[in-house]
Design a protein around this motif. Structure first.
Motif, PDB file in Angstrom:
ATOM      1  N   GLU A   1       0.837  -1.196   0.000  1.00  0.00           N
ATOM      2  CA  GLU A   1       0.000   0.000   0.000  1.00  0.00           C
ATOM      3  C   GLU A   1       0.884   1.263   0.000  1.00  0.00           C
ATOM      4  OE1 GLU A   1      -2.730  -0.226   3.268  1.00  0.00           O
ATOM      5  OE2 GLU A   1      -3.781  -1.878   2.344  1.00  0.00           O
ATOM      6  N   GLU A   2       1.992   1.132   0.720  1.00  0.00           N
ATOM      7  CA  GLU A   2       2.905   2.277   0.743  1.00  0.00           C
ATOM      8  C   GLU A   2       3.604   2.430  -0.603  1.00  0.00           C
ATOM      9  OE1 GLU A   2       5.681   1.774   3.935  1.00  0.00           O
ATOM     10  OE2 GLU A   2       4.135   1.853   5.457  1.00  0.00           O
ATOM     11  N   VAL A   3       3.869   1.332  -1.268  1.00  0.00           N
ATOM     12  CA  VAL A   3       4.560   1.375  -2.537  1.00  0.00           C
ATOM     13  C   VAL A   3       3.526   1.579  -3.659  1.00  0.00           C
ATOM     14  CG1 VAL A   3       6.080   0.066  -4.077  1.00  0.00           C
ATOM     15  CG2 VAL A   3       6.356  -0.161  -1.630  1.00  0.00           C
ATOM     16  N   GLY A   4       2.327   1.738  -3.354  1.00  0.00           N
ATOM     17  CA  GLY A   4       1.284   1.857  -4.356  1.00  0.00           C
ATOM     18  C   GLY A   4       1.583   2.864  -5.437  1.00  0.00           C
ATOM     19  N   SER A   5       2.259   3.873  -5.090  1.00  0.00           N
ATOM     20  CA  SER A   5       2.551   4.875  -6.073  1.00  0.00           C
ATOM     21  C   SER A   5       3.864   4.609  -6.787  1.00  0.00           C
ATOM     22  CB  SER A   5       2.571   6.253  -5.398  1.00  0.00           C
ATOM     23  OG  SER A   5       3.583   6.233  -4.400  1.00  0.00           O
ATOM     24  N   PHE A   6       4.597   3.546  -6.345  1.00  0.00           N
ATOM     25  CA  PHE A   6       5.877   3.250  -6.985  1.00  0.00           C
ATOM     26  C   PHE A   6       5.693   2.493  -8.270  1.00  0.00           C
ATOM     27  CE2 PHE A   6       7.083   3.568  -2.451  1.00  0.00           C
ATOM     28  CZ  PHE A   6       7.940   4.652  -2.537  1.00  0.00           C
ATOM     29  N   LYS A   7       6.792   2.182  -8.862  1.00  0.00           N
ATOM     30  CA  LYS A   7       6.772   1.519 -10.153  1.00  0.00           C
ATOM     31  C   LYS A   7       6.509   0.031  -9.977  1.00  0.00           C
ATOM     32  CE  LYS A   7      10.344   4.613 -11.737  1.00  0.00           C
ATOM     33  NZ  LYS A   7      11.660   4.685 -12.209  1.00  0.00           N
ATOM     34  N   ASN A   8       6.215  -0.585 -11.077  1.00  0.00           N
ATOM     35  CA  ASN A   8       5.974  -2.035 -11.095  1.00  0.00           C
ATOM     36  C   ASN A   8       7.217  -2.806 -10.673  1.00  0.00           C
ATOM     37  OD1 ASN A   8       3.337  -2.033 -11.810  1.00  0.00           O
ATOM     38  ND2 ASN A   8       3.722  -2.127 -13.997  1.00  0.00           N
ATOM     39  N   ARG A   9       8.339  -2.256 -11.037  1.00  0.00           N
ATOM     40  CA  ARG A   9       9.582  -2.954 -10.707  1.00  0.00           C
ATOM     41  C   ARG A   9       9.758  -3.048  -9.193  1.00  0.00           C
ATOM     42  NH1 ARG A   9      14.476  -0.073 -10.480  1.00  0.00           N
ATOM     43  NH2 ARG A   9      15.952  -1.524  -9.641  1.00  0.00           N
ATOM     44  N   GLU A  10       9.467  -2.014  -8.485  1.00  0.00           N
ATOM     45  CA  GLU A  10       9.577  -2.016  -7.048  1.00  0.00           C
ATOM     46  C   GLU A  10       8.539  -2.933  -6.439  1.00  0.00           C
ATOM     47  OE1 GLU A  10       9.266   2.055  -5.940  1.00  0.00           O
ATOM     48  OE2 GLU A  10      11.359   2.466  -6.410  1.00  0.00           O
ATOM     49  N   LYS A  11       7.370  -3.020  -7.045  1.00  0.00           N
ATOM     50  CA  LYS A  11       6.327  -3.926  -6.569  1.00  0.00           C
ATOM     51  C   LYS A  11       6.784  -5.371  -6.740  1.00  0.00           C
ATOM     52  CE  LYS A  11       2.208  -1.121  -7.286  1.00  0.00           C
ATOM     53  NZ  LYS A  11       0.956  -0.999  -7.983  1.00  0.00           N
ATOM     54  N   ASP A  12       7.406  -5.640  -7.853  1.00  0.00           N
ATOM     55  CA  ASP A  12       7.903  -7.013  -8.106  1.00  0.00           C
ATOM     56  C   ASP A  12       9.015  -7.362  -7.118  1.00  0.00           C
ATOM     57  OD1 ASP A  12       6.159  -7.378 -10.180  1.00  0.00           O
ATOM     58  OD2 ASP A  12       7.599  -6.808 -11.762  1.00  0.00           O
ATOM     59  N   GLU A  13       9.896  -6.380  -6.813  1.00  0.00           N
ATOM     60  CA  GLU A  13      10.970  -6.639  -5.845  1.00  0.00           C
ATOM     61  C   GLU A  13      10.380  -6.907  -4.462  1.00  0.00           C
ATOM     62  OE1 GLU A  13      13.749  -3.410  -5.812  1.00  0.00           O
ATOM     63  OE2 GLU A  13      14.409  -3.823  -7.853  1.00  0.00           O
ATOM     64  N   LEU A  14       9.364  -6.149  -4.115  1.00  0.00           N
ATOM     65  CA  LEU A  14       8.709  -6.340  -2.830  1.00  0.00           C
ATOM     66  C   LEU A  14       8.067  -7.716  -2.745  1.00  0.00           C
ATOM     67  CD1 LEU A  14       7.831  -5.016  -0.141  1.00  0.00           C
ATOM     68  CD2 LEU A  14       5.778  -4.233  -1.336  1.00  0.00           C
ATOM     69  N   ALA A  15       7.378  -8.111  -3.795  1.00  0.00           N
ATOM     70  CA  ALA A  15       6.727  -9.438  -3.821  1.00  0.00           C
ATOM     71  C   ALA A  15       7.777 -10.533  -3.742  1.00  0.00           C
ATOM     72  CB  ALA A  15       5.886  -9.591  -5.089  1.00  0.00           C
ATOM     73  N   GLU A  16       8.878 -10.368  -4.439  1.00  0.00           N
ATOM     74  CA  GLU A  16       9.962 -11.371  -4.430  1.00  0.00           C
ATOM     75  C   GLU A  16      10.587 -11.476  -3.039  1.00  0.00           C
ATOM     76  OE1 GLU A  16      12.081 -14.411  -5.780  1.00  0.00           O
ATOM     77  OE2 GLU A  16      10.526 -13.404  -6.929  1.00  0.00           O
ATOM     78  N   ASN A  17      10.766 -10.320  -2.392  1.00  0.00           N
ATOM     79  CA  ASN A  17      11.335 -10.310  -1.037  1.00  0.00           C
ATOM     80  C   ASN A  17      10.430 -11.084  -0.070  1.00  0.00           C
ATOM     81  OD1 ASN A  17      12.845  -9.688   1.203  1.00  0.00           O
ATOM     82  ND2 ASN A  17      12.082  -7.614   1.395  1.00  0.00           N
ATOM     83  N   PHE A  18       9.140 -10.904  -0.150  1.00  0.00           N
ATOM     84  CA  PHE A  18       8.213 -11.608   0.742  1.00  0.00           C
ATOM     85  C   PHE A  18       8.087 -13.089   0.394  1.00  0.00           C
ATOM     86  CE2 PHE A  18       7.004  -7.277   1.910  1.00  0.00           C
ATOM     87  CZ  PHE A  18       6.887  -7.417   3.285  1.00  0.00           C
ATOM     88  N   ARG A  19       8.228 -13.406  -0.872  1.00  0.00           N
ATOM     89  CA  ARG A  19       8.234 -14.838  -1.261  1.00  0.00           C
ATOM     90  C   ARG A  19       9.431 -15.551  -0.623  1.00  0.00           C
ATOM     91  NH1 ARG A  19       6.832 -12.964  -6.828  1.00  0.00           N
ATOM     92  NH2 ARG A  19       4.627 -13.283  -6.990  1.00  0.00           N
ATOM     93  N   LYS A  20      10.577 -14.883  -0.609  1.00  0.00           N
ATOM     94  CA  LYS A  20      11.768 -15.467   0.029  1.00  0.00           C
ATOM     95  C   LYS A  20      11.556 -15.663   1.497  1.00  0.00           C
ATOM     96  CE  LYS A  20      15.384 -13.822  -3.093  1.00  0.00           C
ATOM     97  NZ  LYS A  20      16.545 -12.949  -3.237  1.00  0.00           N
ATOM     98  N   GLN A  21      10.916 -14.705   2.145  1.00  0.00           N
ATOM     99  CA  GLN A  21      10.645 -14.833   3.578  1.00  0.00           C
ATOM    100  C   GLN A  21       9.728 -16.024   3.862  1.00  0.00           C
ATOM    101  OE1 GLN A  21       9.084 -11.190   5.196  1.00  0.00           O
ATOM    102  NE2 GLN A  21      10.960 -10.008   4.768  1.00  0.00           N
ATOM    103  N   ILE A  22       8.737 -16.225   3.007  1.00  0.00           N
ATOM    104  CA  ILE A  22       7.817 -17.362   3.167  1.00  0.00           C
ATOM    105  C   ILE A  22       8.551 -18.668   2.880  1.00  0.00           C
ATOM    106  CG2 ILE A  22       5.764 -18.490   2.226  1.00  0.00           C
ATOM    107  CD1 ILE A  22       4.553 -15.678   1.852  1.00  0.00           C
ATOM    108  N   ALA A  23       9.434 -18.633   1.894  1.00  0.00           N
ATOM    109  CA  ALA A  23      10.188 -19.859   1.561  1.00  0.00           C
ATOM    110  C   ALA A  23      11.131 -20.218   2.696  1.00  0.00           C
ATOM    111  CB  ALA A  23      10.967 -19.653   0.268  1.00  0.00           C
ATOM    112  N   ASP A  24      11.616 -19.249   3.442  1.00  0.00           N
ATOM    113  CA  ASP A  24      12.529 -19.514   4.563  1.00  0.00           C
ATOM    114  C   ASP A  24      11.815 -20.087   5.784  1.00  0.00           C
ATOM    115  OD1 ASP A  24      14.712 -18.759   3.116  1.00  0.00           O
ATOM    116  OD2 ASP A  24      14.763 -16.695   3.885  1.00  0.00           O
ATOM    117  N   LEU A  25      10.503 -19.991   5.776  1.00  0.00           N
ATOM    118  CA  LEU A  25       9.760 -20.551   6.913  1.00  0.00           C
ATOM    119  C   LEU A  25      10.061 -21.984   7.010  1.00  0.00           C
ATOM    120  CD1 LEU A  25       6.274 -18.806   6.819  1.00  0.00           C
ATOM    121  CD2 LEU A  25       8.097 -18.452   8.433  1.00  0.00           C
TER     122      LEU A  25
END
Length: 184
Positions: A160-184
Motif C-alpha cells: 500500500e505504501e509502494v502503491g505509487s511506486f513503479k511495477n519494478r519495485e512492486k515485483d521486488e517487494l513481492a519477491e522479497n516476501f516470497r523469500k521470507q515465506i520460503a525460509d519458513l
C-alpha cells in the motif's frame, strides 16, 4: 533171599557208611534202596569215578565247554562286535564333524547378526538424533500461522505504501516476501 521183589543181591558196608547213606536218602526224600540204585545209574551214565573227588572228567568237560564258549565269543567279536565298534566310532566322528560345522556356521551367523544389530542400533540412534533436530527446527502449526500472518500483513502494508511506486519495485517487494515465506 526170595526173588519176589526183583532184588537178589546184597551189599555189605560199614555202619558209618550206612548212616551216611541213610542221611543222604532222607535229605533227598527217598529210600536207601532207591537212592543207592540212582547213585549207581548216575555213575554209570556219567562214567565218573567215585574215587575221583576232584572230578577230572568234569574239569575236562568244563574246560572243553569253556574253550567252546571262548571260540564262540571270539567269532562273535570278529564278526559283530569289532565291525560294530568301528561303525559306531565312525558315526561318532561324523557326528563330531557335523557338530563342529554346525557350531562354526551358527557362531558365524550369530556374529553376523550381532554386528548387523549393532549397526542397526547405531543407525537408529543417528536417525533419532536427526529427527530430534528436524523437530527442533520445525515450528508448530500455530507458530507458522503467526509468522505467515506477520509476513502477509507486512507485505500488504508495504504494498500500500509502494502503491505509487513503479511495477519494478512492486515485483521486488513481492519477491522479497516470497523469500521470507520460503525460509519458513
Amino acid at each position: 533171599m526170595t526173588e519176589t521183589s526183583g532184588y537178589s543181591r546184597t551189599v555189605k558196608y560199614t555202619k558209618a557208611t550206612d548212616e551216611k547213606l541213610q542221611k543222604m536218602a532222607d535229605q533227598s526224600g527217598r529210600t536207601k534202596r532207591d537212592f543207592f540204585i540212582q547213585m549207581v545209574e548216575y555213575f554209570y551214565k556219567t562214567k565218573k569215578d567215585p574215587k575221583d573227588i576232584n572230578d577230572e572228567l568234569l574239569k575236562k568237560t568244563l574246560a572243553k565247554n569253556h574253550d567252546t564258549y571262548i571260540r564262540f565269543i571270539r567269532t562273535q567279536e570278529d564278526a559283530l562286535l569289532i565291525p560294530l565298534k568301528e561303525e559306531v566310532d565312525r558315526m561318532i566322528n561324523n557326528q563330531r564333524e557335523i557338530v563342529k560345522y554346525f557350531n562354526e556356521q551358527v557362531i558365524g551367523a550369530n556374529k553376523t547378526i550381532l554386528s548387523g544389530q549393532e549397526m542397526q542400533a547405531i543407525k537408529q540412534k543417528e536417525t533419532d538424533k536427526l529427527l530430534q533436530a528436524l523437530f527442533g527446527r520445525m515450528d508448530s502449526k500455530e507458530k507458522l500461522k503467526a509468522k505467515f500472518l506477520l509476513i502477509l500483513n507486512g507485505y500488504i502494508k508495504m504494498r500500500e505504501e509502494v502503491g505509487s511506486f513503479k511495477n519494478r519495485e512492486k515485483d521486488e517487494l513481492a519477491e522479497n516476501f516470497r523469500k521470507q515465506i520460503a525460509d519458513l
